[in-house]
Scaffold this motif. Sequence first.
Motif, short mmCIF file in Angstrom:
data_model
loop_
_atom_site.label_atom_id
_atom_site.label_comp_id
_atom_site.label_asym_id
_atom_site.label_seq_id
_atom_site.Cartn_x
_atom_site.Cartn_y
_atom_site.Cartn_z
N SER A 189 -6.17 2.37 7.00
CA SER A 189 -7.62 2.22 7.04
C SER A 189 -8.25 2.16 5.65
O SER A 189 -9.45 1.91 5.53
CB SER A 189 -8.25 3.38 7.82
N PHE A 190 -7.46 2.40 4.60
CA PHE A 190 -8.03 2.44 3.25
C PHE A 190 -8.32 1.03 2.75
O PHE A 190 -7.48 0.13 2.83
CB PHE A 190 -7.07 3.14 2.29
N VAL A 191 -9.53 0.87 2.19
CA VAL A 191 -9.94 -0.40 1.57
C VAL A 191 -10.56 -0.08 0.22
O VAL A 191 -11.52 0.69 0.14
CB VAL A 191 -10.96 -1.15 2.45
N PRO A 192 -10.03 -0.64 -0.89
CA PRO A 192 -10.59 -0.31 -2.21
C PRO A 192 -12.00 -0.85 -2.37
O PRO A 192 -12.39 -1.82 -1.72
CB PRO A 192 -9.62 -0.98 -3.19
N PHE A 193 -12.78 -0.18 -3.25
CA PHE A 193 -14.15 -0.61 -3.51
C PHE A 193 -14.20 -2.01 -4.12
O PHE A 193 -15.03 -2.83 -3.76
CB PHE A 193 -14.81 0.33 -4.54
N LEU A 194 -13.36 -2.23 -5.10
CA LEU A 194 -13.51 -3.37 -5.99
C LEU A 194 -12.36 -4.34 -5.82
O LEU A 194 -11.21 -3.95 -5.60
CB LEU A 194 -13.56 -2.89 -7.45
N THR A 195 -12.68 -5.63 -5.95
CA THR A 195 -11.63 -6.64 -5.88
C THR A 195 -10.77 -6.62 -7.14
O THR A 195 -9.61 -7.00 -7.11
CB THR A 195 -12.23 -8.04 -5.71
N TYR B 190 -12.94 4.01 -11.32
CA TYR B 190 -12.81 3.61 -9.91
C TYR B 190 -11.64 2.62 -9.79
O TYR B 190 -11.81 1.41 -9.68
CB TYR B 190 -14.12 3.03 -9.38
N GLY B 191 -10.46 3.18 -9.82
CA GLY B 191 -9.25 2.38 -9.80
C GLY B 191 -8.83 1.95 -8.42
O GLY B 191 -9.61 2.02 -7.46
N PRO B 192 -7.58 1.51 -8.25
CA PRO B 192 -7.13 0.91 -6.99
C PRO B 192 -7.10 1.86 -5.80
O PRO B 192 -7.06 1.40 -4.66
CB PRO B 192 -5.72 0.39 -7.33
N LEU B 193 -7.09 3.18 -6.03
CA LEU B 193 -7.10 4.12 -4.92
C LEU B 193 -8.48 4.73 -4.70
O LEU B 193 -8.62 5.76 -4.04
CB LEU B 193 -6.06 5.23 -5.15
N SER B 194 -9.52 4.10 -5.26
CA SER B 194 -10.89 4.50 -4.99
C SER B 194 -11.47 3.52 -3.97
O SER B 194 -11.55 2.32 -4.22
CB SER B 194 -11.74 4.44 -6.28
N GLY B 195 -11.85 4.05 -2.80
CA GLY B 195 -12.35 3.16 -1.77
C GLY B 195 -12.76 3.90 -0.53
O GLY B 195 -12.92 5.13 -0.53
N TYR B 196 -12.93 3.15 0.55
CA TYR B 196 -13.40 3.70 1.82
C TYR B 196 -12.26 3.78 2.83
O TYR B 196 -11.23 3.12 2.68
CB TYR B 196 -14.51 2.82 2.40
N ARG B 197 -12.49 4.58 3.84
CA ARG B 197 -11.58 4.64 4.99
C ARG B 197 -12.27 3.85 6.11
O ARG B 197 -13.14 4.38 6.81
CB ARG B 197 -11.33 6.08 5.42
N GLU B 198 -11.93 2.59 6.24
CA GLU B 198 -12.61 1.72 7.20
C GLU B 198 -12.02 1.94 8.58
O GLU B 198 -11.02 1.33 8.98
CB GLU B 198 -12.51 0.26 6.78
N ARG B 199 -12.65 2.84 9.31
CA ARG B 199 -12.28 3.15 10.69
C ARG B 199 -13.46 3.91 11.28
O ARG B 199 -14.31 4.42 10.56
CB ARG B 199 -11.02 4.00 10.75
N LEU B 200 -13.52 3.98 12.57
CA LEU B 200 -14.56 4.76 13.22
C LEU B 200 -14.48 6.21 12.75
O LEU B 200 -13.44 6.85 12.86
CB LEU B 200 -14.37 4.68 14.74
#
Length: 448
Positions: free
Chosen positions: A58-64, A70-80
């Motif tokens: 479910s992990f999606v990084p903030f930045l392309t 805010y490196g590659p393991l900084s992001g959201y958990r895209e799930r309900l």
Amino acid sequence: MLDIAVIGSGMSGSAVAAELERAGRDYVVLEAGADRGRAHTAADPRSADLADPARDPSFVPFLTRPGTVYGPLSGYRERLGGRSLYWRGICIRVEDQALADWPAEVRHALLGATGTPGLYDEIEALLREWSDGTPLTRARTATEKEMTGELGRLGYPAVPTPRAVRDLGEGRWDAYSPVAALPAGRFLTGHRVSAVRELPGGGFSLALQGGERPALVARRVVLCAGTLGNIALVDGLLHGTANGLAPRRYSIVDHTACGLLAVDPHGTHEAMDSSVHAGFHPSARSNLIVERRREGAGVLLDAWAMGEQPPEAASTVLAGDDMEITLEPAAEAVLSDVREQQRRLMGGLAAGLGLPVWREERYVSYEEAAARAADRPGTAVFYDAAIGELDHECAGLELGGEHVDTWGLLRSSPGVLLAGPCLFPRAGAANPSLTTLALARYVVQRMD
């Protein structure tokens, strides 16, 4: 036309939805990710690995294009349920010296007045009720009682860490998430909102990424897509696509931490971990948390000072065709001072506990420190958590600021409200979840 569309189902989105449900409002929550269940990751030992973003589908990084901030393991958990299913349940109020920079009316709403409870009091009561009446600071293990006394004798104002958690037995536990009690019919999963556009006749069009579905239309919109997600959606409302224009600037802050790990290979501990809040320390702008838990056949001591990324050291978000986050050299210097104060705080704790110390001036990750601590039983090994690593990004769209009024309404489009840590005028050193829950109630109370 939908009446109220809530974009995002994480802590802020599900908290807003819970308040709308309580008020009998008509709403729908749009979530980009899938429904992977609403149980906290710590409730099932098989899901514990999901706490590591690298192992979580479910992990999606903030930045392309992640950078050093805010490196590659900084992001959201895209799930309900989003990050509300991953947090540790720590409920600490933003300290007074940071709240002093918030608008007076918001500060008064949070704190209340003599004889009148504020939103912090109300949310803490809600969390106690969820915990079957257990006070948030009640010791959950015998070790917590011992740690509280030990740290108190060393001069720390120690109490069991206020946590909205329930012990499920055999080392399993869960933390409060508003998403758990919401009706399933209120959610539309797999609906990633890429843009919000104001309609000439009133209401808002919600464009879905990819265009595979027709846009949805809502009378009112509550943005709960996380700090970076909310900035992107607001920037689109303010500027449209604006291809080729110079990026727009927003300032955000996070938390920074310094900690220590020490292994006692012969120690014993209960199945449930122990956590003690050893006070807020102004010199380091940090809360000190001290924890012990089982580690293999022994016990791991994990203590950390979690501190504020000061406003004068804020990161800059460059919003445009591609979002970037930068940190100026002057800000890096301020953060270095915070880190030095945190290391002094941790050094004092290690000395009080009688632990020899291993540390280096360079950045040392938790994983490296854990390996070194295992090789050096009884030694306190220092580690660091830089900004962007703690999932506490705040500000950018502050209450009473350029874009958002003191009620949480977008000034340019009053039919749009915002919720979550993006509203924090100043983050302070506290975990943002308790304040996020309180601000969800604040925003909904002011909705027509």
